[in-house]
Design an enzyme around this catalytic site. Structure first.
Site, mmCIF file in Angstrom:
data_model
loop_
_atom_site.group_PDB
_atom_site.id
_atom_site.type_symbol
_atom_site.label_atom_id
_atom_site.label_comp_id
_atom_site.label_asym_id
_atom_site.label_seq_id
_atom_site.Cartn_x
_atom_site.Cartn_y
_atom_site.Cartn_z
ATOM 1 N N LYS A 199 -40.075 -8.149 -25.477
ATOM 2 C CA LYS A 199 -39.380 -7.005 -24.864
ATOM 3 C C LYS A 199 -40.123 -5.878 -24.595
ATOM 4 O O LYS A 199 -40.115 -5.030 -23.512
ATOM 5 C CB LYS A 199 -38.480 -6.400 -25.767
ATOM 6 N N LYS B 123 -54.807 -3.162 2.048
ATOM 7 C CA LYS B 123 -54.371 -2.634 3.352
ATOM 8 C C LYS B 123 -53.319 -1.522 3.209
ATOM 9 O O LYS B 123 -53.332 -0.320 3.807
ATOM 10 C CB LYS B 123 -54.124 -3.914 4.349
#
Length: 275
Positions: free
Chosen positions: A160, A236
């Site tokens: 968790k 990019k």
């Protein structure tokens, strides 16, 4: 076969979890909370109210309280032969501490929020012995549509924490993207719609989580080509976003970290995907 279940902690997530159990065949539910209103709601749904944790007469006790100290307080009044299922998110060492005190404990935190609790679609991440897991399985199955036995005691909590680390880092990255979008004059609510729409299709960050290890990738590995392409696209687009942020005077430190760490994080070298 009937499983007698106690539920302690009827808050925003605990109450709908308990209501799921109250409506499940084969489960007899007893509940306790210091607030009377949610207790009354559970009684109306078919549960039996008790006056204290110690008054629970059950096989499995589910705990969804605020913090570690409240978990310890509840555990102190639960018989050691009862399976104690801790749904609260606690410190990594707390489940082992309770086990060392003699409890048959499962640390079983949940993910999915109040909506998942209400409709029984929580993800339940469980640490504990096979024996305790089997004893609580009917309860866990009623609460969630994905139940993962993550490993020994403490594994559910660590699972968790890793999941929530991603959650809140992603929230922080979202605030960075919103600042960029706002500076660019964009509609932030519309951006949110696009993010939720596309993440539902692609899986969001979970889309890259298919490997069994985070180790560096061998060039012959199938994922090497996939992640080289992911990195190339990411570098990019992150580069364009960072350039835009600089033009607009927006601070984007997470984006600047990501452009350098994406490839290595995916298992590539520092230069792969940067062509």
């Amino acid at each position: 076969m009937t499983t007698r279940v106690g539920f302690v902690g009827l808050g925003n997530i605990g109450k709908p979890m308990a209501l799921r159990l109250a409506g499940t065949a084969g489960i007899d539910l007893q509940v306790y909370d210091v607030a009377p209103d949610p207790v009354a709601e559970l009684v109306a749904a078919g549960a039996v109210a008790v006056d204290s944790v110690a008054a629970l007469d059950v096989d499995v006790v589910c705990v969804m309280v605020r913090d570690d100290d409240q978990v310890r307080s509840v555990a102190a009044d639960v018989p050691l032969d009862t399976v104690l299922v801790v749904h609260s998110t606690v410190a990594p060492g707390t489940p082992a501490e309770l086990a060392a005190a003699g409890h048959r404990i499962l640390d079983a935190p949940v993910s999915g929020g109040a909506m998942g609790a209400a409709d029984g679609t929580l993800a339940v991440m469980v640490g504990g012995t096979d024996e305790a897991f089997a004893a609580a399985k009917p309860v866990l199955d009623a609460l969630g549509s994905l139940v993962v036995h993550a490993g020994p005691i403490g594994a559910g909590t660590k699972f968790k924490l890793a999941r929530n680390m991603l959650h809140f880092i992603a929230f922080t990255a979202t605030t960075e993207a919103q600042r960029l979008a706002e500076a660019a004059g964009l509609d932030l609510k519309a951006l949110g719609q696009v993010v939720r729409h596309t993440d539902a299709i692609t899986g969001g960050p979970g889309a890259i989580m298919h490997r069994e290890t985070a180790a560096p990738l061998d060039p012959d590995d199938f994922w090497h080509g996939v992640f080289t392409n992911v990195t190339s696209l990411g570098v990019k687009d992150l580069g364009f976003a960072i350039d835009l942020a600089h033009q607009l005077g927006v601070d984007v430190p997470l984006a600047e970290l990501a452009i350098d760490r994406l490839g290595p994080g995916l298992g590539l070298s520092a230069t792969e995907g940067h062509d």
